[in-house]
Write an enzyme that holds these catalytic residues in place. Sequence first.
Site, PDB file in Angstrom:
ATOM      1  N   CYS B  80      60.469  31.652  28.911  1.00  0.00           N
ATOM      2  CA  CYS B  80      59.168  31.358  28.692  1.00  0.00           C
ATOM      3  C   CYS B  80      58.817  32.345  27.298  1.00  0.00           C
ATOM      4  O   CYS B  80      59.316  32.038  26.511  1.00  0.00           O
ATOM      5  CB  CYS B  80      58.136  32.101  29.658  1.00  0.00           C
ATOM      6  SG  CYS B  80      56.453  31.339  29.655  1.00  0.00           S
ATOM      7  N   HIS B 186      59.844  27.907  33.765  1.00  0.00           N
ATOM      8  CA  HIS B 186      60.371  29.075  34.627  1.00  0.00           C
ATOM      9  C   HIS B 186      61.173  28.679  35.804  1.00  0.00           C
ATOM     10  O   HIS B 186      61.047  28.022  36.755  1.00  0.00           O
ATOM     11  CB  HIS B 186      59.163  29.548  35.323  1.00  0.00           C
ATOM     12  CG  HIS B 186      58.024  30.458  34.597  1.00  0.00           C
ATOM     13  ND1 HIS B 186      58.338  31.613  34.112  1.00  0.00           N
ATOM     14  CD2 HIS B 186      57.189  30.041  33.592  1.00  0.00           C
ATOM     15  CE1 HIS B 186      57.409  32.146  33.196  1.00  0.00           C
ATOM     16  NE2 HIS B 186      56.433  31.251  32.877  1.00  0.00           N
ATOM     17  N   GLU B 188      63.112  30.298  37.634  1.00  0.00           N
ATOM     18  CA  GLU B 188      63.196  30.976  38.690  1.00  0.00           C
ATOM     19  C   GLU B 188      61.997  30.576  39.629  1.00  0.00           C
ATOM     20  O   GLU B 188      62.090  31.262  40.566  1.00  0.00           O
ATOM     21  CB  GLU B 188      62.736  32.598  38.287  1.00  0.00           C
ATOM     22  CG  GLU B 188      61.323  33.072  37.961  1.00  0.00           C
ATOM     23  CD  GLU B 188      60.980  32.644  36.306  1.00  0.00           C
ATOM     24  OE1 GLU B 188      61.658  31.721  35.743  1.00  0.00           O
ATOM     25  OE2 GLU B 188      60.063  33.191  35.973  1.00  0.00           O
TER      26      GLU B 188
END
Lengths: 255, 204
Positions: B80, B186, B188
């Site tokens: 990001c 993202h 994650e």
Amino acid sequence: MRRIRVIPVLTLQNEKLVKTIRFKNPNYIGDPINAVKIFNEKEVDEIVILDITATKEKRQPNYKKIEEIAEEAFMPFAYGGGITSLNQIEHLFKLGIEKVVINSALATNLNLLREASNIFGSQSIVASVDVKKNWLGKQTAYTNSKSEKINLPLFEYVKKLEENGAGELFINSIDLDGTYLGYDNVLIKSISELVDIPIIACGGASKITDFYEVMQHGASAVAAGSLFVYQGAQKGILINYPTQEKLAEEVYKKL
Amino acid sequence: MISIINYNAGNIKSIQNMLKRIGVKSMICSSAEEIEQADKLILPGVGHYDHGMKNLHQSGLIEILNKKVREDKTPLLGICLGAQLLGNKSEEGIEKGLGWIDMDVIKFDKKKLSSSLKIPHMSWNEIKINKPSALLEGLNNDSRFYFVHSYHMQPNDKTDILTTTNYGYNFTSAIEKDNIYGVQFHPEKSHKFGMQLLTNFSNI
């Protein structure tokens, strides 16, 4: 293919997952961590978890539980309930959540919204508005689990939330909560014409085609509670979520 | 072992949670000594570009990062804002970026978006793979990731573009140059797709 976010909303009474009807009669659903694990497997877009008794009981957010949930949430995770200060927000972000949902504190402290947005970025700050009709059909914003009324007219209030830095508006219809009567499309349309920030519509969803309809009325994302924790007319408890194929067929491809 | 760079501008806990889930050891690094020993680096990042760069300067880690990434060729993944900082500059601020990738970061062109497409781009979206990469092993053009951003990367050398994504128009959603990787989305927070990407990074 354009996608919209389809968001399960889980309501907690401290550590227990419950589901209400019109913000009343909380029915015990189960353990929030189990629910989040199932939602992981179902690859949900995002998850909103609201502790609906934190403000009423003048409690802090239950950091320990939130951290445990965050450890299992491999999708964006928004938390709301009992948030009144920047310190709390900072603490929550350190636990591994992506967004905070603020509601009751905004009745008296719009500064919190502005400061939180400046520090953490508006994309992580969701302003939540619970809307209820009076006996004349006039809609007003309420806070503290519908026990307190916002004095400003509804549309002025949502405009103020945007001006003060809300990244998104979570618009929840108290009258439709848990009723399966469909979203309040008229309300969403009126608000979407007033603000530029994304609107998450909540309250009343009964089927996937409701998502498409409320999108056509200006929602940027859709949220639902009962639809994702119950199944069938008997409302048997079953954590569920539509498949990507079904969402594509019935919503995304039509957008 | 993956070392996550801690400069007070990122959601470190989410990345750690995901790495733990896929069985990859990670540590949070706040000092030059710790980064010196890293064999793989993740540069997270959330928030304003200038805030991110200022915090990186304040952390005193830029010198060691330059050495690790440019001389030792340690693989680094920016996520990001962490990906955006790899470039020259951003329309969001006035600070200079790390300058490891010849790219600028520009704001979404609102004129090219229909009114229903809001900024920030906050949604799940698909990637279109521009070149083969070890980072994308097992992923394809149907793989979807979670995005939250108002600015996007624009590499000057098109061969640095790893994936593009469509939001009103096609923008660069991931870059790769030598040992340097950057993803706008993202991983994650992107279920099995993110798990695959981070597993791939750990195997590079």
